[in-house]
Structures are given as C-alpha cells and as structure tokens.
Design a protein around this motif. Structure first.
Motif, PDB file in Angstrom:
ATOM      1  N   CYS A 160      30.225  -2.140  -1.369  1.00  0.00           N
ATOM      2  CA  CYS A 160      31.672  -1.418  -1.355  1.00  0.00           C
ATOM      3  C   CYS A 160      31.626  -0.210  -1.466  1.00  0.00           C
ATOM      4  CB  CYS A 160      32.571  -2.403  -2.823  1.00  0.00           C
ATOM      5  SG  CYS A 160      34.090  -2.627  -2.848  1.00  0.00           S
ATOM      6  N   LEU A 161      32.953   0.143   0.082  1.00  0.00           N
ATOM      7  CA  LEU A 161      32.833   1.787  -0.615  1.00  0.00           C
ATOM      8  C   LEU A 161      33.554   2.615  -1.608  1.00  0.00           C
ATOM      9  CD1 LEU A 161      33.506   2.803   3.445  1.00  0.00           C
ATOM     10  CD2 LEU A 161      30.984   2.078   2.203  1.00  0.00           C
ATOM     11  N   PHE A 162      34.446   2.021  -2.855  1.00  0.00           N
ATOM     12  CA  PHE A 162      35.228   1.812  -3.210  1.00  0.00           C
ATOM     13  C   PHE A 162      34.453   1.308  -5.317  1.00  0.00           C
ATOM     14  CE2 PHE A 162      37.940   0.949   0.840  1.00  0.00           C
ATOM     15  CZ  PHE A 162      38.237   2.087   1.216  1.00  0.00           C
ATOM     16  N   GLY A 163      35.436   2.337  -5.656  1.00  0.00           N
ATOM     17  CA  GLY A 163      35.687   1.578  -7.187  1.00  0.00           C
ATOM     18  C   GLY A 163      33.704   2.555  -7.990  1.00  0.00           C
ATOM     19  N   ASN A 164      33.832   1.688  -8.629  1.00  0.00           N
ATOM     20  CA  ASN A 164      32.455   2.074  -9.585  1.00  0.00           C
ATOM     21  C   ASN A 164      30.946   1.441  -8.441  1.00  0.00           C
ATOM     22  OD1 ASN A 164      33.226   3.058 -11.699  1.00  0.00           O
ATOM     23  ND2 ASN A 164      32.935   0.406 -12.556  1.00  0.00           N
ATOM     24  N   GLU A 165      30.036   1.845  -8.697  1.00  0.00           N
ATOM     25  CA  GLU A 165      28.579   1.465  -7.425  1.00  0.00           C
ATOM     26  C   GLU A 165      28.350   0.373  -8.185  1.00  0.00           C
ATOM     27  OE1 GLU A 165      25.580   4.143  -9.902  1.00  0.00           O
ATOM     28  OE2 GLU A 165      27.181   5.658  -8.351  1.00  0.00           O
ATOM     29  N   GLY A 166      28.231  -0.271  -7.106  1.00  0.00           N
ATOM     30  CA  GLY A 166      27.393  -1.243  -6.923  1.00  0.00           C
ATOM     31  C   GLY A 166      27.574  -3.028  -6.635  1.00  0.00           C
ATOM     32  N   TRP A 167      29.312  -2.820  -6.070  1.00  0.00           N
ATOM     33  CA  TRP A 167      30.083  -4.257  -6.038  1.00  0.00           C
ATOM     34  C   TRP A 167      28.680  -3.808  -4.619  1.00  0.00           C
ATOM     35  CZ3 TRP A 167      31.935  -7.411  -8.726  1.00  0.00           C
ATOM     36  CH2 TRP A 167      32.309  -7.608  -9.626  1.00  0.00           C
ATOM     37  N   CYS A 168      29.082  -5.899  -3.976  1.00  0.00           N
ATOM     38  CA  CYS A 168      28.566  -6.257  -2.304  1.00  0.00           C
ATOM     39  C   CYS A 168      28.787  -7.554  -2.645  1.00  0.00           C
ATOM     40  CB  CYS A 168      27.397  -6.074  -2.886  1.00  0.00           C
ATOM     41  SG  CYS A 168      26.332  -6.805  -4.404  1.00  0.00           S
ATOM     42  N   ALA A 169      28.954  -7.691  -1.252  1.00  0.00           N
ATOM     43  CA  ALA A 169      28.976  -8.699  -0.973  1.00  0.00           C
ATOM     44  C   ALA A 169      28.476  -9.969   0.188  1.00  0.00           C
ATOM     45  CB  ALA A 169      30.421  -8.760   0.142  1.00  0.00           C
TER      46      ALA A 169
END
Length: 358
Positions: free
Chosen positions: A331-340
């Motif tokens: 994910c490019l947005f928000g806190n670093e670390g979210w993915c799918a």
C-alpha cells in the motif's frame, strides 16, 4: 488481517490503486490459469471489511494487471490469449480497449510512472512491447528471444525498461539509444553467472562457482536506489543487482524460500526492504542490509568483494495461504507496512508486515 474470497477464481496478481488508499484490483483465472475464463476484481476496503466494487469476466485467463497512471478508474490486464485489455470501473462489463499483437500468453503489464502515457507488456512469445493507451498498434517491439515473464519501466527514468526471462538473464533496454541491430538493448546481465572477482595483490585470484541457470520469474526496481533491481525465480534465491556494474554479480542474495519465488515488490517506504511471494505458500519480508552502518542509499556497503555478495536477512513471513502465493503488493498510503497478497487458494489477505516481523 483482512480477508476476501475470490470464489471460483485463483488469484494471479494484486495491485493497490495509486489514487485511492482503499482500492485494490486482483487478476484471477479459473482452473489455476491453465484453461478457462479469467476475472478482474475491483475491491474496496471499508469499515465492514473488503467489499467487491466491480468485477469483469474475460474469455481467457488473466495473469497480471496494472492500474492506469492517467485515469483513476482504469486497469490493464494481461491475458492468456495474447491480448491486453483496458477496463474502466465506471463502464459496463466489457473492456474499453483491446490490444492483440503478442503471439502467445501475455504474462506481465507495467505502466510507466514517469511518462504516464506509456505502458509495456511481456509475453511467452519472446518479446517486450511498448504501447500508448491512445493508439491501437504498439509503439515498439523489443525482442528477447526467450519466454519473458516480467517487464517493467524504471520508476526513475521514462526510457529504461528491464525484463527477466526463462534463459536466466536480466535485459535492459534504453529507448534513448539508436535502435540499430541491438534494438535498444544496452545490458544483458546473467543472473546465475559467477561474479568477476579481482585478484588480491600477493594472493591467487578466487573465482566463485556459478549457480546453474534457472528460469527468472519476477523482478522489481528499487524505489529509492535508481540503479538497483531485484530478481527471483525457480532456483528460490532472491538477488539484487546494480545495473552500473553488471559484471560484478549480485550485490546481495537472500535465500530461504523452499520453492520458486513468483513475485517480488520493493517497499515504497524503505530502501532496503522487499516482499516476496512463493510457491512454498508463504510471503516473506526481507532486508538486503544495504542500510547497515552507512545509511540508506549508500552502495559502497553492498559491493561484492572476494567473499562474494552480501547476504540479506529474512525479517518475517506470513503463512496464511494454503496454496501457491502468486501476487503481493504494498500500500502506497498511510503507515508503512500494509500490503496485500493473493494465491491459488482463492484468497486475498490484507495484512501488516510489522505484525509478522521478528
């Protein structure tokens, strides 16, 4: 961790929208992509979980996708019938554009992040093609003479295209060069070759053995270090290269997956971190350790010496999938670390990398 079931369809790739922080697209196929229909899913993350926004059914399998950098509602797909289709989330159930020049399956599509009216595709027919969404015919054909699994524009230059293929090479094309007989080919890096190791004065030169060639299935450009890319494939190893010194061999090698690595994605937030998706049913997060001691972006630490390339380190893994994991994206947005991540188990998971790190 959020979850969505792509009922009846096995996922092949997942991408976050570059325009909306809560929108995802998945390419998928019936029967594991071997035969049958494909389906493009457009999903939204809501307070009630992941909800389908739109889906499009295609006559053949879908192997990859890319969001348009020009229009927030448009998505490209790579199809098993050799076609590339452009869908609009606001349109009815049919593509708004269709291109078909490849002679075999299209296995990857990638949109130019700098010059946003260009995209490229790679195919099992041994070519990479450059396209404009405003033209029906391709702008350029770049021969690789080998089944090409992944092609991508550099995120730092509008004219650099890289690809990896079944013959275990990374190829670099610079569209600014004269076409001549080389068809813009400026570098051809053997992924499994032994690096050139200079002899140490007073000592005999040491030449480390080369690894046996294996098909390269995926690669990705580093988002912060403009000359660094990572490759992976059938031999399970992840390697990073500096395109300024192709004869040097890998900068870093990351080993740990038990089966072939299907997808790589460098972090959009950290210069040394990347994600991998593998046929061993895991997603893993790695550091190439390029930021140790000298800070991000300093390449001196990463240069191979007589001892060979640096060794990267696994930071954690996610093992919720029960079949091959075929796609992963940050994910490019928000806190670093979210993915799918998506896989052949018909599952999409949205998860936080920080939750699996040791």
């Amino acid at each position: 961790m959020l979850h969505f079931r792509t009922q009846g369809c096995n996922g092949s790739a997942v991408k976050y929208s570059p325009f909306f922080d809560n929108r995802l697209a998945i390419s998928s196929s019936a029967n594991y992509g071997l035969v049958g229909n494909g389906r493009l899913w457009i999903l939204e993350l809501t307070p009630n979980g992941i909800q389908p926004m739109k889906d499009f059914t295609t006559q053949d399998c879908l192997y990859d996708l890319a969001w348009s950098e020009l229009h927030e509602n448009q998505v490209l797909t790579a199809s098993g019938d050799g076609s590339i289709k452009l869908f609009d989330c606001t349109a009815n159930d049919f593509p708004i554009q269709n291109w078909k020049e490849h002679g075999r399956e299209v296995f990857s599509v990638n949109w130019n992040l700098v010059t946003k009216d260009r995209f490229c595709s790679s195919s099992w027919d041994g070519t990479v093609r450059v396209w404009s969404p405003h033209r029906q015919q391709s702008l350029l054909t770049l021969p690789t003479h080998s089944c090409t699994y992944s092609a991508a524009f550099s995120p730092h230059s509008p004219d650099l295209i890289s690809c990896v293929s079944s013959d275990s090479y990374v190829r670099l094309f610079d569209l600014r060069t004269p076409a001549s007989a080389s068809n813009h080919l400026v570098a051809q890096i053997p992924i499994h070759a032994a690096p050139t190791v200079p002899a140490i004065p007073g000592q005999p030169g040491i030449i480390p053995p080369a690894a046996p060639p294996a098909e390269a299935l995926t690669h990705d450009w580093n988002k912060y270090r403009s000359t660094v890319l990572a490759t992976a494939g059938v031999d399970r190893a992840i390697r990073t290269f500096d395109i300024r010194a192709p004869q040097q061999g890998p900068l870093a090698t990351m080993i740990g997956h038990e089966y072939a690595v299907r997808k790589l994605a460098w972090s959009p937030h950290l210069s040394d971190v990347l994600l991998s998706a593998s046929y061993d049913m895991t997603c893993r997060v790695w550091t190439d350790q390029s930021n140790i001691g000298l800070g991000n972006g300093n390449m001196d630490l990463m240069r191979s010496g007589p001892a060979g390339p640096s060794v990267g380190m696994e930071l954690g893994r996610m093992g919720r999938h029960s079949e091959f994991v075929t796609g992963v994206d940050w994910c490019l947005f928000g806190n670093e670390g979210w993915c799918a991540s998506v896989g052949w188990d018909e599952n999409l998971y949205v998860w936080d990398v920080r939750g699996v790190m040791s």
